[in-house]
Write an enzyme that holds these catalytic residues in place. Structure first.
Site, PDB file in Angstrom:
ATOM      1  N   CYS A   1       3.031  -4.787   6.734  1.00 35.48           N
ATOM      2  CA  CYS A   1       2.727  -4.629   5.307  1.00 35.48           C
ATOM      3  C   CYS A   1       3.928  -4.050   4.556  1.00 35.48           C
ATOM      4  O   CYS A   1       4.938  -3.684   5.151  1.00 35.48           O
ATOM      5  CB  CYS A   1       1.513  -3.727   5.121  1.00 35.48           C
ATOM      6  SG  CYS A   1      -0.053  -4.487   5.634  1.00 35.48           S
TER       7      CYS A   1
ATOM      8  N   HIS B   1       0.828  -1.212   0.000  1.00 32.85           N
ATOM      9  CA  HIS B   1       0.000   0.000   0.000  1.00 32.85           C
ATOM     10  C   HIS B   1       0.856   1.254   0.000  1.00 32.85           C
ATOM     11  O   HIS B   1       2.097   1.201   0.066  1.00 32.85           O
ATOM     12  CB  HIS B   1      -0.956   0.000   1.196  1.00 32.85           C
ATOM     13  CG  HIS B   1      -0.295  -0.010   2.535  1.00 32.85           C
ATOM     14  ND1 HIS B   1       0.318   1.099   3.085  1.00 32.85           N
ATOM     15  CD2 HIS B   1      -0.124  -1.013   3.452  1.00 32.85           C
ATOM     16  CE1 HIS B   1       0.808   0.798   4.276  1.00 32.85           C
ATOM     17  NE2 HIS B   1       0.577  -0.484   4.527  1.00 32.85           N
TER      18      HIS B   1
END
Length: 315
Positions: free
Chosen positions: A221, A205
Protein backbone atom coordinates in the site's frame (compact mmCIF):
# COMPACT_ATOMS: atom_id res chain seq x y z
CA UNK A 1 -7.41 55.30 40.86
CA UNK A 2 -9.43 55.26 37.62
CA UNK A 3 -6.43 56.58 35.64
CA UNK A 4 -4.24 53.82 37.07
CA UNK A 5 -6.73 51.12 35.98
CA UNK A 6 -6.92 52.61 32.48
CA UNK A 7 -3.12 52.41 32.13
CA UNK A 8 -2.92 48.82 33.40
CA UNK A 9 -5.69 47.40 31.19
CA UNK A 10 -3.95 48.16 27.83
CA UNK A 11 -0.67 46.86 29.27
CA UNK A 12 -2.32 43.61 30.38
CA UNK A 13 -4.01 43.28 26.97
CA UNK A 14 -0.70 43.71 25.14
CA UNK A 15 0.99 41.09 27.32
CA UNK A 16 -1.87 38.65 26.65
CA UNK A 17 -1.60 39.18 22.90
CA UNK A 18 2.18 38.68 23.02
CA UNK A 19 1.90 35.42 24.94
CA UNK A 20 -0.83 34.18 22.57
CA UNK A 21 1.29 35.03 19.51
CA UNK A 22 4.33 33.17 20.90
CA UNK A 23 2.14 30.17 21.70
CA UNK A 24 0.74 30.10 18.16
CA UNK A 25 4.24 30.26 16.64
CA UNK A 26 5.39 27.34 18.79
CA UNK A 27 2.25 25.39 17.93
CA UNK A 28 2.62 25.96 14.18
CA UNK A 29 6.27 24.94 14.33
CA UNK A 30 5.22 21.51 15.59
CA UNK A 31 2.46 20.91 13.03
CA UNK A 32 3.12 20.08 9.41
CA UNK A 33 1.07 20.91 6.37
CA UNK A 34 1.34 19.63 2.81
CA UNK A 35 3.62 21.66 0.60
CA UNK A 36 1.38 23.24 -2.05
CA UNK A 37 2.52 25.01 -5.22
CA UNK A 38 1.06 26.82 -8.19
CA UNK A 39 1.87 25.16 -11.49
CA UNK A 40 1.28 25.50 -15.23
CA UNK A 41 2.27 23.71 -18.41
CA UNK A 42 5.32 25.96 -18.84
CA UNK A 43 6.69 25.76 -15.28
CA UNK A 44 7.20 22.24 -13.91
CA UNK A 45 10.02 23.11 -11.51
CA UNK A 46 8.44 23.59 -8.08
CA UNK A 47 9.74 24.26 -4.57
CA UNK A 48 13.29 25.14 -3.57
CA UNK A 49 16.22 23.38 -1.92
CA UNK A 50 16.32 24.26 1.77
CA UNK A 51 18.99 23.84 4.44
CA UNK A 52 18.49 23.36 8.16
CA UNK A 53 20.95 23.52 11.05
CA UNK A 54 20.17 21.01 13.80
CA UNK A 55 19.77 22.97 17.07
CA UNK A 56 21.26 22.12 20.44
CA UNK A 57 19.32 19.48 22.29
CA UNK A 58 17.75 16.37 20.89
CA UNK A 59 15.83 16.65 17.62
CA UNK A 60 15.16 13.52 15.63
CA UNK A 61 15.65 13.32 11.90
CA UNK A 62 11.97 12.35 11.56
CA UNK A 63 10.95 15.59 13.30
CA UNK A 64 13.04 17.58 10.83
CA UNK A 65 11.78 15.69 7.77
CA UNK A 66 8.17 15.96 8.92
CA UNK A 67 8.54 19.71 9.44
CA UNK A 68 9.84 20.21 5.89
CA UNK A 69 7.63 17.53 4.29
CA UNK A 70 10.41 15.36 2.88
CA UNK A 71 11.08 11.62 3.00
CA UNK A 72 13.79 9.41 4.47
CA UNK A 73 15.71 8.01 1.47
CA UNK A 74 15.67 11.32 -0.39
CA UNK A 75 17.10 13.10 2.64
CA UNK A 76 19.80 10.47 3.23
CA UNK A 77 20.78 10.56 -0.45
CA UNK A 78 21.74 14.23 -0.03
CA UNK A 79 23.16 13.74 3.47
CA UNK A 80 24.90 10.33 3.50
CA UNK A 81 26.82 11.03 6.74
CA UNK A 82 23.71 12.05 8.68
CA UNK A 83 22.62 9.96 11.67
CA UNK A 84 19.31 8.36 10.70
CA UNK A 85 17.84 8.83 14.19
CA UNK A 86 19.44 11.77 16.02
CA UNK A 87 21.60 14.11 13.91
CA UNK A 88 24.36 15.88 15.85
CA UNK A 89 23.61 19.45 16.97
CA UNK A 90 25.12 21.89 14.50
CA UNK A 91 24.80 19.46 11.57
CA UNK A 92 23.58 20.93 8.30
CA UNK A 93 20.72 19.04 6.66
CA UNK A 94 20.11 19.61 2.95
CA UNK A 95 16.43 19.02 2.25
CA UNK A 96 15.12 17.59 -1.07
CA UNK A 97 12.30 20.13 -1.19
CA UNK A 98 12.56 21.02 -4.88
CA UNK A 99 11.30 18.77 -7.65
CA UNK A 100 10.13 18.54 -11.24
CA UNK A 101 6.41 17.88 -11.51
CA UNK A 102 5.90 14.60 -13.42
CA UNK A 103 4.15 14.82 -16.77
CA UNK A 104 0.42 14.89 -16.15
CA UNK A 105 -2.55 13.34 -17.85
CA UNK A 106 -5.76 15.29 -18.28
CA UNK A 107 -7.74 13.36 -15.65
CA UNK A 108 -4.99 12.96 -13.01
CA UNK A 109 -6.21 13.76 -9.51
CA UNK A 110 -3.67 11.76 -7.53
CA UNK A 111 -0.32 10.89 -9.11
CA UNK A 112 2.19 8.72 -7.25
CA UNK A 113 5.74 8.26 -8.54
CA UNK A 114 7.21 5.21 -6.83
CA UNK A 115 10.77 6.05 -7.87
CA UNK A 116 10.75 9.37 -6.02
CA UNK A 117 8.49 8.20 -3.15
CA UNK A 118 6.08 11.12 -3.57
CA UNK A 119 2.35 11.59 -3.99
CA UNK A 120 0.99 14.58 -5.89
CA UNK A 121 -2.59 15.76 -5.33
CA UNK A 122 -3.79 18.02 -8.12
CA UNK A 123 -6.42 20.74 -8.24
CA UNK A 124 -6.38 21.33 -11.99
CA UNK A 125 -8.85 24.23 -12.07
CA UNK A 126 -6.94 26.15 -9.38
CA UNK A 127 -3.58 24.99 -10.80
CA UNK A 128 -2.43 23.89 -7.33
CA UNK A 129 -0.45 20.76 -6.51
CA UNK A 130 0.12 19.44 -2.98
CA UNK A 131 3.11 17.14 -2.44
CA UNK A 132 3.38 14.38 0.18
CA UNK A 133 6.29 11.98 0.88
CA UNK A 134 5.11 8.37 1.00
CA UNK A 135 6.17 4.90 2.02
CA UNK A 136 5.72 2.14 -0.58
CA UNK A 137 5.90 -1.65 -0.78
CA UNK A 138 8.98 -3.56 0.32
CA UNK A 139 10.93 -5.50 -2.33
CA UNK A 140 9.09 -8.75 -1.56
CA UNK A 141 5.74 -6.90 -1.61
CA UNK A 142 6.37 -4.21 -4.21
CA UNK A 143 3.71 -1.68 -5.12
CA UNK A 144 2.61 -2.15 -8.75
CA UNK A 145 2.06 0.60 -11.30
CA UNK A 146 -1.56 1.05 -12.34
CA UNK A 147 -4.43 3.44 -12.99
CA UNK A 148 -7.49 3.24 -10.77
CA UNK A 149 -10.26 5.19 -9.08
CA UNK A 150 -11.02 5.90 -5.45
CA UNK A 151 -13.85 3.53 -4.46
CA UNK A 152 -14.07 3.99 -0.68
CA UNK A 153 -13.16 6.56 1.96
CA UNK A 154 -12.67 4.94 5.37
CA UNK A 155 -12.34 6.63 8.76
CA UNK A 156 -10.94 4.55 11.63
CA UNK A 157 -10.16 1.56 9.37
CA UNK A 158 -9.53 -1.92 10.66
CA UNK A 159 -6.72 -3.91 9.05
CA UNK A 160 -7.37 -7.32 7.54
CA UNK A 161 -3.96 -8.76 6.58
CA UNK A 162 -4.00 -10.86 3.40
CA UNK A 163 -2.81 -14.48 3.51
CA UNK A 164 0.47 -13.47 1.84
CA UNK A 165 1.08 -10.79 4.45
CA UNK A 166 0.35 -13.21 7.28
CA UNK A 167 2.75 -15.77 5.79
CA UNK A 168 5.50 -13.19 5.39
CA UNK A 169 5.13 -12.04 8.99
CA UNK A 170 5.01 -15.67 10.19
CA UNK A 171 8.47 -16.25 8.67
CA UNK A 172 9.72 -13.55 11.02
CA UNK A 173 8.03 -15.20 13.98
CA UNK A 174 5.11 -12.77 14.10
CA UNK A 175 1.60 -14.22 14.18
CA UNK A 176 -0.78 -11.55 12.95
CA UNK A 177 -4.44 -11.65 14.03
CA UNK A 178 -6.99 -12.02 11.25
CA UNK A 179 -8.28 -8.53 12.00
CA UNK A 180 -6.48 -5.62 13.64
CA UNK A 181 -9.19 -3.28 14.99
CA UNK A 182 -9.09 0.47 14.46
CA UNK A 183 -7.19 2.51 16.99
CA UNK A 184 -3.79 3.88 17.87
CA UNK A 185 -2.09 0.48 17.41
CA UNK A 186 -3.45 -0.03 13.89
CA UNK A 187 -0.63 0.31 11.30
CA UNK A 188 -3.15 1.78 8.83
CA UNK A 189 -3.68 4.82 11.03
CA UNK A 190 -6.97 6.69 11.26
CA UNK A 191 -7.76 7.21 7.57
CA UNK A 192 -7.68 5.01 4.45
CA UNK A 193 -8.55 5.50 0.78
CA UNK A 194 -9.39 2.30 -1.10
CA UNK A 195 -8.49 1.99 -4.80
CA UNK A 196 -10.28 0.01 -7.49
CA UNK A 197 -7.21 -1.87 -8.73
CA UNK A 198 -7.24 -5.66 -8.31
CA UNK A 199 -9.73 -6.75 -5.66
CA UNK A 200 -9.52 -3.47 -3.75
CA UNK A 201 -6.56 -4.62 -1.65
CA UNK A 202 -4.48 -1.50 -2.37
CA UNK A 203 -5.06 1.54 -0.22
CA UNK A 204 -3.57 4.94 0.50
CA UNK A 205 -3.53 5.13 4.28
CA UNK A 206 -1.92 6.58 7.38
CA UNK A 207 0.27 4.97 10.00
CA UNK A 208 0.68 4.52 13.73
CA UNK A 209 4.40 5.31 13.44
CA UNK A 210 5.73 8.08 11.18
CA UNK A 211 9.32 6.80 10.94
CA UNK A 212 10.13 5.28 7.54
CA UNK A 213 8.00 7.57 5.38
CA UNK A 214 9.95 8.04 2.19
CA UNK A 215 11.22 4.45 2.03
CA UNK A 216 10.09 0.90 1.23
CA UNK A 217 8.24 -0.08 4.37
CA UNK A 218 4.75 -1.32 3.47
CA UNK A 219 3.11 -4.53 2.30
CA UNK A 220 2.24 -2.90 -1.02
CA UNK A 221 0.00 0.00 0.00
CA UNK A 222 0.87 3.70 -0.02
CA UNK A 223 1.59 5.06 3.46
CA UNK A 224 1.51 8.71 4.56
CA UNK A 225 2.35 10.45 7.80
CA UNK A 226 -0.54 10.86 10.24
CA UNK A 227 -1.01 14.57 9.54
CA UNK A 228 -0.66 14.11 5.78
CA UNK A 229 -3.28 11.40 5.36
CA UNK A 230 -5.75 13.51 7.35
CA UNK A 231 -5.08 16.46 5.03
CA UNK A 232 -5.27 14.36 1.86
CA UNK A 233 -8.44 12.60 3.06
CA UNK A 234 -10.18 15.97 3.30
CA UNK A 235 -9.39 16.75 -0.36
CA UNK A 236 -10.26 13.42 -2.02
CA UNK A 237 -13.61 11.95 -3.00
CA UNK A 238 -14.93 8.68 -4.39
CA UNK A 239 -14.44 8.57 -8.16
CA UNK A 240 -11.16 10.52 -8.22
CA UNK A 241 -8.56 9.16 -10.63
CA UNK A 242 -5.33 7.71 -9.25
CA UNK A 243 -2.25 6.90 -11.32
CA UNK A 244 0.84 5.14 -9.97
CA UNK A 245 3.99 5.37 -12.08
CA UNK A 246 7.66 4.39 -11.71
CA UNK A 247 9.78 7.02 -13.43
CA UNK A 248 13.29 7.50 -11.97
CA UNK A 249 14.15 10.23 -14.52
CA UNK A 250 12.19 13.46 -14.90
CA UNK A 251 13.20 16.40 -17.07
CA UNK A 252 11.85 19.79 -18.00
CA UNK A 253 12.46 22.89 -20.07
CA UNK A 254 11.23 25.94 -18.17
CA UNK A 255 9.76 29.15 -19.59
CA UNK A 256 13.16 30.90 -19.30
CA UNK A 257 14.72 28.26 -21.56
CA UNK A 258 16.70 26.53 -18.80
CA UNK A 259 16.64 22.72 -18.79
CA UNK A 260 16.62 20.48 -15.71
CA UNK A 261 17.04 16.78 -14.99
CA UNK A 262 16.03 14.92 -11.82
CA UNK A 263 17.32 11.37 -11.40
CA UNK A 264 16.40 8.93 -8.64
CA UNK A 265 17.79 5.52 -7.78
CA UNK A 266 15.82 2.66 -9.37
CA UNK A 267 13.65 0.81 -6.87
CA UNK A 268 15.81 -2.30 -7.16
CA UNK A 269 18.83 -3.60 -9.05
CA UNK A 270 16.45 -5.55 -11.24
CA UNK A 271 14.63 -2.37 -12.23
CA UNK A 272 15.63 -0.49 -15.35
CA UNK A 273 18.67 1.64 -14.58
CA UNK A 274 18.64 5.38 -15.09
CA UNK A 275 21.70 4.82 -17.27
CA UNK A 276 19.57 3.06 -19.89
CA UNK A 277 18.12 6.42 -20.89
CA UNK A 278 18.78 5.72 -24.57
CA UNK A 279 15.67 3.52 -24.63
CA UNK A 280 13.67 6.68 -23.89
CA UNK A 281 13.29 8.25 -27.33
CA UNK A 282 11.44 11.28 -25.96
CA UNK A 283 14.33 12.02 -23.60
CA UNK A 284 16.86 11.59 -26.41
CA UNK A 285 14.92 14.10 -28.50
CA UNK A 286 14.84 16.50 -25.53
CA UNK A 287 18.64 16.32 -25.19
CA UNK A 288 19.27 16.82 -28.89
CA UNK A 289 16.75 19.64 -29.41
CA UNK A 290 18.15 21.60 -26.47
CA UNK A 291 21.81 20.85 -27.29
CA UNK A 292 22.50 19.43 -23.84
CA UNK A 293 26.10 18.66 -22.85
CA UNK A 294 26.08 14.85 -22.82
CA UNK A 295 28.94 14.41 -20.33
CA UNK A 296 27.27 16.71 -17.81
CA UNK A 297 23.94 14.94 -18.35
CA UNK A 298 25.47 11.48 -17.81
CA UNK A 299 27.05 12.61 -14.55
CA UNK A 300 23.73 14.04 -13.35
CA UNK A 301 21.85 10.78 -13.92
CA UNK A 302 24.66 8.62 -12.52
CA UNK A 303 24.83 10.72 -9.31
CA UNK A 304 21.09 10.09 -8.75
CA UNK A 305 20.78 12.88 -6.19
CA UNK A 306 17.00 12.98 -6.44
CA UNK A 307 16.86 16.77 -6.91
CA UNK A 308 16.63 18.92 -10.05
CA UNK A 309 20.00 19.69 -11.66
CA UNK A 310 20.28 22.52 -14.18
CA UNK A 311 21.77 21.10 -17.35
CA UNK A 312 24.65 22.63 -19.29
CA UNK A 313 24.25 23.29 -23.00
CA UNK A 314 26.80 22.96 -25.74
CA UNK A 315 27.95 26.33 -27.04
Amino acid sequence: MLRKVRKEVPLLFCKTILVFTIFCCILLDHFTFARSYKFNQYERLIGKIEKYIVPDGKQSLEDIMSRFQVGLLGTLQLNPELDVYLPSPGSEVILPSQMILPKLKKDDKILINLAELRLYHLLKKEKIVSVYPVGIGQIEASTPTFEAKVIQMIKNPSWVPTNNIRKRYAKEGINLPKVVPSGTDNPMGMYAIRLSYGHGEYLIHGTNENFGIGSRVTSGCIRLRKEDIKDLFSKVKVGDNVRIINEPIKYSKESDGECYIEAHRPLSERAESTMSYEKNLELKDFLEENKIDKIFFLKAISDQLGIPIKLKKNT
